[in-house]
Write a protein that holds these residues in place. Sequence first.
Motif, short mmCIF file in Angstrom:
data_model
loop_
_atom_site.label_atom_id
_atom_site.label_comp_id
_atom_site.label_asym_id
_atom_site.label_seq_id
_atom_site.Cartn_x
_atom_site.Cartn_y
_atom_site.Cartn_z
N UNK A 84 -3.76 3.25 4.93
CA UNK A 84 -2.80 3.33 6.04
C UNK A 84 -2.52 2.00 6.72
N UNK A 85 -3.43 1.03 6.62
CA UNK A 85 -3.21 -0.25 7.29
C UNK A 85 -2.39 -1.23 6.45
N UNK A 86 -2.15 -0.90 5.20
CA UNK A 86 -1.34 -1.77 4.34
C UNK A 86 0.14 -1.59 4.70
N UNK A 87 0.93 -2.64 4.56
CA UNK A 87 2.36 -2.49 4.86
C UNK A 87 3.04 -1.57 3.85
N UNK A 88 4.08 -0.86 4.27
CA UNK A 88 4.81 0.01 3.34
C UNK A 88 5.58 -0.81 2.32
N UNK A 89 6.01 -0.18 1.22
CA UNK A 89 6.82 -0.91 0.25
C UNK A 89 8.06 -1.49 0.94
N UNK A 90 8.33 -2.72 0.68
CA UNK A 90 9.48 -3.39 1.28
C UNK A 90 10.64 -3.38 0.31
N UNK A 91 11.84 -3.30 0.82
CA UNK A 91 13.01 -3.41 -0.05
C UNK A 91 13.38 -4.88 -0.25
N UNK A 92 12.58 -5.79 0.28
CA UNK A 92 12.83 -7.22 0.10
C UNK A 92 12.04 -7.70 -1.12
#
Length: 139
Positions: free
Chosen positions: A129-137
């Motif tokens: 949960x502390x990892x960033x979500x998948x980015x569209x960048x």
Amino acid sequence: MSGLTKVSMEDVSPSRRLGGGIRPLLSPTSVGATAGFLGTMSLDRGDFVAAHYHPFSEEFIFVAEGSVLLRIDEDELLLGTHEAAMVPKTRSHRIENASASPALLVFQMAPLAPTPEQGHVEVEPVPYPDAPPPSLRTR
């Protein structure tokens, strides 16, 4: 200049928040996509992508290497190398590595949600949960 853009998996850091390694490759921010996006998903032995659904998008999944168990609501599909399946929009799905070997999947989502935040609804707790979500960048 042709206006074409090439994106390599090595250009995109994998997100591990949902499990596995998810890399959005061709997206609105990376190539100006307006109808959907394409990415890859790597799953090591024992890895899974936590159950979620997409209110606005269908998801198309192709297994390039390995095998996975795709759970869609109460149904299960075992997908092997070079097999594909579609997850209808609003259907909860979870993807699990079904073998001792790593799995590599290619996925495509279409159409796009009105905003990235509206495109994904989690159904079970995510493994990181502390990892960033998948980015569209990509850069």
